[in-house]
Design an enzyme around this catalytic site. Structure first.
Site, PDB file in Angstrom:
ATOM      1  N   ASP A  67       0.836  -1.047  -0.131  1.00 25.06           N
ATOM      2  CA  ASP A  67      -0.080  -0.107   0.077  1.00 25.06           C
ATOM      3  C   ASP A  67       0.819   1.252   0.162  1.00 25.06           C
ATOM      4  O   ASP A  67       1.997   1.153   0.278  1.00 25.06           O
ATOM      5  CB  ASP A  67      -1.026   0.081   1.141  1.00 25.06           C
ATOM      6  CG  ASP A  67      -0.503  -0.430   2.682  1.00 25.06           C
ATOM      7  OD1 ASP A  67       0.961  -0.468   2.432  1.00 25.06           O
ATOM      8  OD2 ASP A  67      -0.972  -0.796   3.286  1.00 25.06           O
ATOM      9  N   ASN A 136      -7.140  -2.754  14.178  1.00 21.33           N
ATOM     10  CA  ASN A 136      -8.467  -3.087  13.946  1.00 21.33           C
ATOM     11  C   ASN A 136      -8.527  -4.188  12.981  1.00 21.33           C
ATOM     12  O   ASN A 136      -9.599  -4.560  12.411  1.00 21.33           O
ATOM     13  CB  ASN A 136      -9.218  -1.885  13.168  1.00 21.33           C
ATOM     14  CG  ASN A 136      -8.504  -1.313  12.055  1.00 21.33           C
ATOM     15  OD1 ASN A 136      -7.551  -2.083  11.506  1.00 21.33           O
ATOM     16  ND2 ASN A 136      -8.953  -0.318  11.299  1.00 21.33           N
ATOM     17  N   HIS A 138      -7.098  -4.842  10.151  1.00 20.13           N
ATOM     18  CA  HIS A 138      -6.620  -4.570   8.612  1.00 20.13           C
ATOM     19  C   HIS A 138      -5.500  -5.104   8.410  1.00 20.13           C
ATOM     20  O   HIS A 138      -4.417  -5.577   8.966  1.00 20.13           O
ATOM     21  CB  HIS A 138      -6.694  -3.103   8.337  1.00 20.13           C
ATOM     22  CG  HIS A 138      -5.577  -2.289   8.893  1.00 20.13           C
ATOM     23  ND1 HIS A 138      -5.795  -0.728   8.958  1.00 20.13           N
ATOM     24  CD2 HIS A 138      -3.974  -2.384   8.739  1.00 20.13           C
ATOM     25  CE1 HIS A 138      -4.466  -0.523   9.413  1.00 20.13           C
ATOM     26  NE2 HIS A 138      -3.520  -1.509   9.268  1.00 20.13           N
ATOM     27  N   GLU A 143      -9.468  -1.900   5.241  1.00 19.51           N
ATOM     28  CA  GLU A 143      -9.992  -1.533   6.802  1.00 19.51           C
ATOM     29  C   GLU A 143     -11.380  -2.440   6.882  1.00 19.51           C
ATOM     30  O   GLU A 143     -11.916  -3.166   5.980  1.00 19.51           O
ATOM     31  CB  GLU A 143     -10.481  -0.045   6.687  1.00 19.51           C
ATOM     32  CG  GLU A 143      -9.303   0.863   6.303  1.00 19.51           C
ATOM     33  CD  GLU A 143      -8.375   0.916   7.703  1.00 19.51           C
ATOM     34  OE1 GLU A 143      -8.363   0.214   8.452  1.00 19.51           O
ATOM     35  OE2 GLU A 143      -8.113   2.283   7.934  1.00 19.51           O
TER      36      GLU A 143
HETATM   37  C1  GLP Z   1      -0.435   0.224   8.874  1.00 16.49           C
HETATM   38  C2  GLP Z   1       0.182  -0.572   7.066  1.00 16.49           C
HETATM   39  C3  GLP Z   1      -0.237  -1.895   7.457  1.00 16.49           C
HETATM   40  C4  GLP Z   1       0.477  -2.505   8.784  1.00 16.49           C
HETATM   41  C5  GLP Z   1      -0.173  -1.850  10.040  1.00 16.49           C
HETATM   42  C6  GLP Z   1       0.247  -2.446  11.211  1.00 16.49           C
HETATM   43  O1  GLP Z   1      -1.067   1.199   8.545  1.00 16.49           O
HETATM   44  N1  GLP Z   1      -0.768  -0.125   6.229  1.00 16.49           N
HETATM   45  O2  GLP Z   1       0.425  -2.685   6.401  1.00 16.49           O
HETATM   46  O3  GLP Z   1       0.628  -3.858   8.743  1.00 16.49           O
HETATM   47  O4  GLP Z   1      -0.830  -0.728   9.635  1.00 16.49           O
HETATM   48  O5  GLP Z   1       1.410  -1.388  11.497  1.00 16.49           O
HETATM   49  P1  GLP Z   1       2.562  -1.611  12.721  1.00 16.49           P
HETATM   50  O6  GLP Z   1       3.181  -2.640  12.401  1.00 16.49           O
HETATM   51  O7  GLP Z   1       3.176  -0.298  12.900  1.00 16.49           O
HETATM   52  O8  GLP Z   1       1.752  -1.956  14.037  1.00 16.49           O
END
Ligand code: GLP
Length: 247
Positions: A67, A136, A138, A143
C-alpha cells in the site's frame, strides 16, 4: 496454518527473515509482497545483515508493496516509498526496476490500481506475501467491512488507523485520509503468506482473526481460508494464541 510464537521481537524478526531468505534461496527470482509499519522493521534489518554478511542475493527478486498513502510524494519521509527505500532497498542489491509500490500521487487513481494488479499478474503472481496487522484487524489498508473480492483499490482510512498512525506524523491532521492498497483478493492470490504481529496491542485482534469467525469486520480473518499461511508473533502478541495451543 502454522502458528509460531517467538520469544521476543528480535526472535520473531530473525525467524521472519529466515523465511524470506529461504524463499529467495529456493527461487532467486521470487516475487515478494512487502509490508510497512513498525512490525517488519526488525525483519528488514536482519535481511540486510544476511545480505551483507552471507551474501543473500536480491538481484533477481521482484517486490510489490501492499500500500501507499494518497497525497504523499516519495520524498515525504512518511510515505511508504521513503520507508522502503530508507529501511530496506538502499541497503540491498535489488534492481530499481524490480520494485513496485503504488503511486502516492497518481494522475488517475483507477488506472494506477489496474496497472498495479496487471504488473503483479505479469510477473507471475506473488510467491510470498509478508503482512502486518492493524489494531482493527486490517491487512494492507483493507479496513474493516471491506469487500473480500476487492483487488487493488483506493481506500478511506478508518479513524482507528489514522489515530494509530498519527505517531509517525507531527500532527494528526497530517495523516492522509486515503490510500491505495492491494485488495484482499490480491493478497489471497499470493502462494504463501507470512503474517507478523508484535506487541500486546495486537494480542486480541490476532486471536480474533485466527480463532473467531471469518468476517469483513476483521479483514485478516479471511486468511483462515488461505492454504499456506505462517503466523509468526512475538510473546507479547501471542499470549492468547499460546493459551489456545496449551488447551
Ligand atoms: C499500517 C500498514 C499495514 C501495517 C499496519 C500495522 O497502517 N498499512 O500494512 O501492517 O498498519 O502497523 P504496525 O506494524 O506499525 O503496527
Amino acid at each position: 496454518m502454522r502458528i509460531l510464537i517467538a520469544k521476543s521481537y528480535e526472535d520473531m524478526s530473525a525467524k521472519a527473515a529466515r523465511i524470506v531468505a529461504g524463499q529467495l534461496y529456493l527461487k532467486p527470482d521470487s516475487v515478494l509482497g512487502l509490508a510497512t509499519g513498525s512490525t517488519p522493521l526488525g525483519m528488514y534489518h536482519e535481511l540486510i545483515r544476511v545480505h551483507k554478511e552471507v551474501g543473500l542475493d536480491f538481484a533477481e527478486a521482484i517486490t510489490f508493496n501492499l500500500d501507499e498513502y494518497l497525497g504523499l510524494p516519495p520524498s515525504n519521509s512518511q510515505s511508504y516509498h521513503y520507508y522502503m527505500n530508507h529501511n530496506f532497498f538502499k541497503h540491498i542489491n535489488i534492481r530499481p526496476g524490480n520494485i513496485f509500490i503504488p503511486a502516492g500521487m497518481p494522475g488517475d487513481v483507477e488506472a494506477e490500481c489496474c496497472f498495479y494488479d496487471r504488473q503483479i499478474k505479469e510477473k507471475g503472481g506473488i510467491n510470498l506475501q509478508v503482512l502486518g496487522i492493524g489494531v482493527n484487524g486490517h491487512i494492507g489498508f483493507n479496513e474493516p467491512d471491506i469487500k473480500f473480492e476487492a483487488t487493488t483499490h483506493k481506500v478511506k482510512l478508518d479513524d482507528e488507523t489514522i489515530n494509530a498512525n498519527a505517531r509517525f506524523f507531527k500532527t494528526i491532521e497530517e495523516v492522509p485520509r486515503f490510500a491505495i492498497s492491494m485488495g484482499i483478493k490480491t493478497i489471497m492470490h499470493a502462494k504463501r503468506v507470512l503474517l507478523l504481529a508484535s506487541g500486546e496491542s495486537k494480542g486480541v485482534v490476532i486471536y480474533k482473526a485466527l480463532y473467531e469467525g471469518i468476517t469483513p469486520t476483521i479483514p485478516a480473518s479471511i486468511l483462515q481460508l488461505h492454504q499456506d499461511v505462517t503466523v509468526l508473533v512475538d510473546e507479547a502478541a501471542g499470549s492468547l494464541l499460546r493459551r489456545m495451543q496449551d488447551e
